[in-house]
Design an enzyme around this catalytic site. Structure first.
Site, PDB file in Angstrom:
ATOM      1  N   GLY A 168       0.588  -1.202   0.429  1.00 57.48           N
ATOM      2  CA  GLY A 168      -0.158   0.111  -0.105  1.00 57.48           C
ATOM      3  C   GLY A 168       0.589   1.114   0.179  1.00 57.48           C
ATOM      4  N   GLU A 203      -1.504   5.388 -14.003  1.00 52.97           N
ATOM      5  CA  GLU A 203      -2.250   5.363 -13.658  1.00 52.97           C
ATOM      6  C   GLU A 203      -3.866   5.713 -13.248  1.00 52.97           C
ATOM      7  OE1 GLU A 203      -1.486  -0.064 -11.915  1.00 52.97           O
ATOM      8  OE2 GLU A 203      -3.177   1.129 -11.644  1.00 52.97           O
ATOM      9  N   GLU A 277      -4.141  -9.283  -9.114  1.00 50.59           N
ATOM     10  CA  GLU A 277      -4.844  -8.645  -8.643  1.00 50.59           C
ATOM     11  C   GLU A 277      -5.380  -7.794  -9.342  1.00 50.59           C
ATOM     12  OE1 GLU A 277      -3.039  -7.708  -3.724  1.00 50.59           O
ATOM     13  OE2 GLU A 277      -2.486  -5.972  -5.733  1.00 50.59           O
ATOM     14  N   GLU A 291      -2.298  -5.786 -10.128  1.00 53.44           N
ATOM     15  CA  GLU A 291      -0.480  -6.123 -10.266  1.00 53.44           C
ATOM     16  C   GLU A 291      -0.271  -7.312 -10.057  1.00 53.44           C
ATOM     17  OE1 GLU A 291       1.530  -5.611  -6.543  1.00 53.44           O
ATOM     18  OE2 GLU A 291      -0.136  -5.480  -5.296  1.00 53.44           O
ATOM     19  N   ARG A 295       4.103 -14.298  -4.092  1.00 54.57           N
ATOM     20  CA  ARG A 295       4.545 -14.830  -3.420  1.00 54.57           C
ATOM     21  C   ARG A 295       2.706 -15.868  -2.922  1.00 54.57           C
ATOM     22  NH1 ARG A 295       1.999 -10.941  -0.188  1.00 54.57           N
ATOM     23  NH2 ARG A 295       2.050  -8.987  -1.305  1.00 54.57           N
ATOM     24  N   ARG A 341      -8.320  -8.412  10.005  1.00 58.64           N
ATOM     25  CA  ARG A 341      -7.188  -8.715  10.373  1.00 58.64           C
ATOM     26  C   ARG A 341      -7.039  -7.544  11.602  1.00 58.64           C
ATOM     27  NH1 ARG A 341      -2.833  -6.917   5.556  1.00 58.64           N
ATOM     28  NH2 ARG A 341      -4.014  -8.610   4.006  1.00 58.64           N
TER      29      ARG A 341
HETATM   30  P1  ADP Z   1      -1.566  -8.959   0.879  1.00 58.61           P
HETATM   31  O1  ADP Z   1      -1.099  -8.452  -0.862  1.00 58.61           O
HETATM   32  O2  ADP Z   1      -0.411 -10.309   1.362  1.00 58.61           O
HETATM   33  O3  ADP Z   1      -2.661  -8.546   1.568  1.00 58.61           O
HETATM   34  P2  ADP Z   1      -0.098  -7.099   1.474  1.00 58.61           P
HETATM   35  O4  ADP Z   1       0.550  -6.469   0.663  1.00 58.61           O
HETATM   36  O5  ADP Z   1      -0.490  -5.971   3.237  1.00 58.61           O
HETATM   37  O6  ADP Z   1      -0.406  -7.696   1.738  1.00 58.61           O
HETATM   38  O7  ADP Z   1       1.779  -7.013   2.342  1.00 58.61           O
HETATM   39  C1  ADP Z   1       2.225  -7.825   2.949  1.00 58.61           C
HETATM   40  C2  ADP Z   1       3.383  -7.290   3.822  1.00 58.61           C
HETATM   41  O8  ADP Z   1       4.049  -7.332   3.120  1.00 58.61           O
HETATM   42  C3  ADP Z   1       3.200  -6.235   4.674  1.00 58.61           C
HETATM   43  O9  ADP Z   1       3.660  -6.021   5.350  1.00 58.61           O
HETATM   44  C4  ADP Z   1       3.306  -5.363   3.519  1.00 58.61           C
HETATM   45  O10 ADP Z   1       4.275  -4.052   4.198  1.00 58.61           O
HETATM   46  C5  ADP Z   1       4.783  -6.246   2.986  1.00 58.61           C
HETATM   47  N1  ADP Z   1       5.326  -5.219   1.977  1.00 58.61           N
HETATM   48  C6  ADP Z   1       4.509  -6.758   0.454  1.00 58.61           C
HETATM   49  N2  ADP Z   1       5.102  -5.299  -0.341  1.00 58.61           N
HETATM   50  C7  ADP Z   1       6.320  -5.057  -0.343  1.00 58.61           C
HETATM   51  C8  ADP Z   1       7.415  -4.508  -0.658  1.00 58.61           C
HETATM   52  N3  ADP Z   1       7.560  -4.162  -2.288  1.00 58.61           N
HETATM   53  N4  ADP Z   1       8.592  -3.737   0.226  1.00 58.61           N
HETATM   54  C9  ADP Z   1       8.281  -3.960   1.195  1.00 58.61           C
HETATM   55  N5  ADP Z   1       7.034  -4.551   2.194  1.00 58.61           N
HETATM   56  C10 ADP Z   1       6.652  -5.312   1.580  1.00 58.61           C
HETATM   57  P1  ADP Z   2       0.734  -2.604  -3.694  1.00 62.66           P
HETATM   58  O1  ADP Z   2       1.702  -3.809  -4.223  1.00 62.66           O
HETATM   59  O2  ADP Z   2       0.844  -1.457  -2.599  1.00 62.66           O
HETATM   60  O3  ADP Z   2      -0.255  -3.422  -3.134  1.00 62.66           O
HETATM   61  P2  ADP Z   2      -1.480  -2.583  -5.652  1.00 62.66           P
HETATM   62  O4  ADP Z   2      -1.543  -1.463  -7.316  1.00 62.66           O
HETATM   63  O5  ADP Z   2      -2.004  -2.950  -5.690  1.00 62.66           O
HETATM   64  O6  ADP Z   2      -0.396  -1.624  -4.364  1.00 62.66           O
HETATM   65  O7  ADP Z   2      -2.232  -1.224  -5.062  1.00 62.66           O
HETATM   66  C1  ADP Z   2      -3.443  -0.980  -3.756  1.00 62.66           C
HETATM   67  C2  ADP Z   2      -4.546  -0.470  -3.645  1.00 62.66           C
HETATM   68  O8  ADP Z   2      -4.561   0.760  -4.151  1.00 62.66           O
HETATM   69  C3  ADP Z   2      -5.592  -1.033  -4.750  1.00 62.66           C
HETATM   70  O9  ADP Z   2      -6.391  -2.278  -3.621  1.00 62.66           O
HETATM   71  C4  ADP Z   2      -6.776  -0.240  -4.735  1.00 62.66           C
HETATM   72  O10 ADP Z   2      -7.537  -0.204  -3.666  1.00 62.66           O
HETATM   73  C5  ADP Z   2      -5.875   0.797  -4.785  1.00 62.66           C
HETATM   74  N1  ADP Z   2      -5.548   1.279  -6.289  1.00 62.66           N
HETATM   75  C6  ADP Z   2      -4.246   0.863  -6.639  1.00 62.66           C
HETATM   76  N2  ADP Z   2      -4.470   1.203  -8.293  1.00 62.66           N
HETATM   77  C7  ADP Z   2      -5.632   2.326  -8.015  1.00 62.66           C
HETATM   78  C8  ADP Z   2      -6.431   2.826  -9.101  1.00 62.66           C
HETATM   79  N3  ADP Z   2      -5.792   2.240 -10.574  1.00 62.66           N
HETATM   80  N4  ADP Z   2      -7.670   3.248  -9.469  1.00 62.66           N
HETATM   81  C9  ADP Z   2      -8.190   3.152  -8.423  1.00 62.66           C
HETATM   82  N5  ADP Z   2      -7.708   2.720  -6.964  1.00 62.66           N
HETATM   83  C10 ADP Z   2      -6.425   2.420  -7.069  1.00 62.66           C
HETATM   84 MG    MG Z   3      -1.129  -4.752  -4.455  1.00 59.45          MG
END
Ligand code: ADP
Ligand code: ADP
Ligand code: MG
Length: 457
Positions: A168, A203, A277, A291, A295, A341
């Site tokens: 996030g 995006e 996703e 994305e 893992r 959670r």
């Molecule tokens: P999930 O996608 O499994 O719900 P999260 O996006 O919440 O998981 O990430 C799970 C854990 O991995 C969290 O502790 C998050 O901060 C960490 N994490 C995920 N992607 C990265 C990244 N690119 N760099 C550092 N920490 C990451």
């Molecule tokens: P991360 O690698 O941190 O998980 P994501 O690309 O999966 O990042 O995006 C995390 C969250 O941000 C998504 O679950 C969604 O809620 C929001 N998000 C990401 N991209 C978009 C988008 N193009 N428009 C609206 N919300 C988005």
């Molecule tokens: Mg994501």
């Protein structure tokens, strides 16, 4: 030249380390808990056959320390590494180093991690496999002028996203060109500092989207899906409450979406567990890939409960050279599952981190109830890491039964000694919009803001 897993090094901590050790023990595989100094009294260390001290508490000296982890393989004779989530789980260089040391990395190949772990490149791979992506800049951007130019075709509002981002973080909103010029350099600096990589892309921001993701499992030859998870209830783009299946998809949409995920996984020759996703625009019925996580994910238990497949055991089997052993038609969707959670954060104080000593601990029980946690009575939650304490997971014959069980589970649980998000779930479960499944990725924050003035737009 596949080798069997003779001894597994668990390169993670917290609930996921416990989860991995549990899976290994079920398969009769001895385990080593690789721990920081802050985790030598952890539940994972208690359960594992051996404990190896990686270094001091700081993650860069322990769980992110590749040298120390390779040293652990060498010293313990473990021949496989499970990276869990976060930390080094999506680090292709680490996976490569493990292979170079002659050990098994429980996950896809370094090439696949590199290709899909970079979000801008993953978008191009998805497009090439015929999977639609959110309209955005085709490439990474390195200066404001090219960002402004790219934004003309992307359209506002838009998100500036770090290619290497995750958890996030590294995502910023720009409503117009002025904001984009301001935010763009900030995003680059932030991405550089947080992920060691300043590349960002644009995006289009989809305002009322749902986050729906597909769990896949591959053995390098074949891939299957374990249906989808709905993860729209988020705060600061981090998931808080997840469910499977999504309550809004028709059977037809489910099949189309899941088939697209399997196609993408097979185009990669995917090996292991992965998640694709997507954002779902309910107004138009369109899906957009955002994305892939190469893992195991935090919310994997809901998929396990609706399919009866143990994903972590499957990861270990596949890494040990076994084929999947089942086909898509063997996987049936049964009932509905929810995950809450529990974080060591205070919902009454803007989710302020609140680690502490576990004083009273009572977990829920009963049919369709599962708790994934590393807590025990008397355990002191260290302040250095992720705030996740436990996942309360329920399964029911349908969504209504799962929701009813979730309410029971919240009432049965007692966790004192630190502020946590249990009460938030209790309140959430009383909301009619939750029961109607009437929400999108912005709903939880709007609700929090209206309720306490505690959320964030
Ligand atoms: P999930 O996608 O499994 O719900 P999260 O996006 O919440 O998981 O990430 C799970 C854990 O991995 C969290 O502790 C998050 O901060 C960490 N994490 C995920 N992607 C990265 C990244 N690119 N760099 C550092 N920490 C990451
Ligand atoms: P991360 O690698 O941190 O998980 P994501 O690309 O999966 O990042 O995006 C995390 C969250 O941000 C998504 O679950 C969604 O809620 C929001 N998000 C990401 N991209 C978009 C988008 N193009 N428009 C609206 N919300 C988005
Ligand atoms: Mg994501």
């Amino acid at each position: 030249m596949t080798q069997a897993i003779a001894k597994l090094l668990v390169a993670n901590r917290g609930e996921i380390a416990v989860r991995i050790i549990r899976a290994a023990q079920a398969l009769g595989i001895p385990t080593v808990a690789a721990c920081s100094a802050a985790d030598v009294d952890s539940q994972a260390a208690r359960m594992a056959d051996e404990v190896y001290l990686l270094g001091p508490a700081r993650a860069d000296k322990s769980y992110l320390n590749v040298e120390a982890l390779l040293g652990a393989l060498n010293a313990t004779g473990a021949n496989a590494v499970h990276p869990g989530y976060g930390f080094l789980s999506e680090n292709a260089d680490f996976a490569e180093a493990v292979l170079a040391a002659g050990a098994i990395f429980v996950g896809p190949s370094p090439e696949t991690i590199r290709r899909m772990g970079d979000k801008a490149q993953a978008r191009r791979t998805a497009q090439a496999a015929g999977v639609p992506v959110v309209p955005g800049s085709p490439n990474e951007l390195f200066d404001v002028e090219s960002a402004l130019r790219a934004a003309e075709s992307v359209g506002y509002p838009l998100l500036i996203k770090a290619s290497a981002g995750g958890g996030g973080r590294g995502i910023r909103l720009a409503e117009d060109a002025r904001q984009l010029s301001e935010e763009f350099p900030r995003s680059q600096r932030e991405a550089q500092a947080a992920f060691g990589n300043g590349a960002v892309y644009l995006e289009r921001f989809i305002r009322r989207a749902r986050h729906i993701e597909v769990q896949v499992l591959g053995d390098g030859q074949h891939a299957v899906h374990l249906f989808e998870r709905e993860c729209s209830l988020q705060r600061r783009r981090q998931k808080i409450f997840e469910e499977a299946p999504s309550p809004v998809l028709s059977q037809q949409q489910r099949e189309t979406l899941c088939a697209s995920a399997v196609r993408l996984a097979e185009s990669l020759g995917y090996k292991g567990a992965g998640t694709l996703e997507y954002l779902y625009d309910e107004a138009t019925g369109e899906f957009f890939f955002i994305e892939m996580n190469t893992r195991i994910q935090v919310e994997h238990p809901v998929s396990e409960l609706i399919t009866g497949i143990d994903l972590v055991q499957a990861m270990l089997r596949i890494a040990g050279g076994e084929p999947l052993g089942f086909t898509q038609s063997d996987i049936q969707l049964k009932g509905a599952a929810l995950q809450m959670r529990l974080n060591a954060e205070d919902p009454a104080r803007d989710f302020f981190p609140s680690p502490g000593l576990v004083e009273t601990l009572v977990w829920p029980q009963g049919e369709g109830v599962r708790v994934d946690t590393h807590l025990y009575q008397g355990y002191r939650v260290p302040p250095y890491y992720d705030s996740l304490l436990a996942k309360l997971i329920v399964h029911g014959a349908d969504r209504a039964e799962a929701l009813a069980r979730a309410r029971m589970v919240v009432r049965q649980t007692t966790l004192s000694g630190m502020a946590n998000t249990l009460s938030l779930h209790g309140e959430l479960l009383e909301q009619p919009w939750l029961h109607r499944a009437d929400f999108h990725t912005g709903t939880l924050e709007t609700w929090l803001a209206e309720r306490h003035g505690g959320g964030e737009a």
